[in-house]
Design a protein around this motif. Structure first.
Motif: not given
Length: 228
Positions: A81-96
């Motif tokens: 979903s579009k939500q999946d894309l947003l979650v993945t971008l945000l969580m990946g960025s915060m992890h980094d």
């Protein structure tokens, strides 16, 4: 008999926590000041462009699929979903961000002022080098409740990290702010805002912005040691 209720599970995407296979950066280790060009997956890169241009609500999954050059079913196979894309971008960025800041803190030594300087430098460098990703933090309001809770919990780790260092500095007599909690929030907010205004073609380099923000952070904390 107790009534059973179903609770919607948070969106989870394969590899989202670490960015494995999605194009997020590997652990930089001691080289936390160095930023290579980020190579996101085509789906995430297209979503980042779409959200950056039109916002989360204004962007569409069909437009993201068109940017990649795939059909909607193909996109939905990789991201549900579009939500999946947003979650993945945000969580990946915060992890980094967190991985880099942990390395920066470990390298700083024992003096609280050096620890603050390293955390603020690292955080600000991320906001400049990865500003397209960092700018997405403003879309947190569009996360579904469980996803928002997970993301904010990770984001708060950075505040907790900085607060602990500041409290140590106050105990050591090098920070003299009478409002430590507010000072920490001010420093974090100040650094986050860099992603809103910074441009790589501006008058200051990423490193120069980071050093200025280190000085500002120490001023906010009322740093004094050895007559300084």
């Amino acid at each position: 008999m107790a009534r059973q209720t179903s609770r919607k599970q948070p969106t989870r995407v394969r590899g989202e926590e670490s960015g494995t296979g999605l194009g997020f950066e590997p652990d930089p280790g001691a080289d936390w000041r160095r930023f290579e060009e980020l190579q996101l997956s085509p789906y995430l890169e297209a979503a980042l462009e779409e959200f950056g241009a039109h916002g989360y609500h204004g962007g569409s999954v069909r437009a993201i699929a068109n940017r990649v050059g795939v059909t909607l079913p193909t996109l939905y196979y990789h991201h549900g979903s579009k939500q999946d894309l947003l979650v993945t971008l945000l969580m990946g960025s915060m992890h980094d961000i967190l991985v880099r800041c942990r390395h920066a803190l470990a390298e700083a030594g024992d003096r609280p002022e050096d620890q603050v300087a390293h955390i603020v430098e690292c955080f600000t460098l991320y906001m400049t080098h990865r500003r397209r990703l960092a700018f997405l933090d403003g879309e947190v309001r569009n996360l579904e409740p469980d996803n928002r809770e997970r993301y904010i919990a990770q984001r708060n780790e950075l505040t907790v990290m900085l607060r602990g260092v500041v409290e140590d500095g106050i105990a050591d007599g090098v920070f003299h702010t009478p409002h430590s909690a507010e000072a920490v929030r001010a420093v974090v907010s100040m650094c986050q805002a860099v992603a809103v205004w910074y441009r790589s073609d501006g008058p200051l380099s990423e490193a120069e912005v980071a050093q200025r923000y280190v000085a500002l952070a120490l001023d906010i904390l009322v740093f004094r040691r050895g007559g300084r």
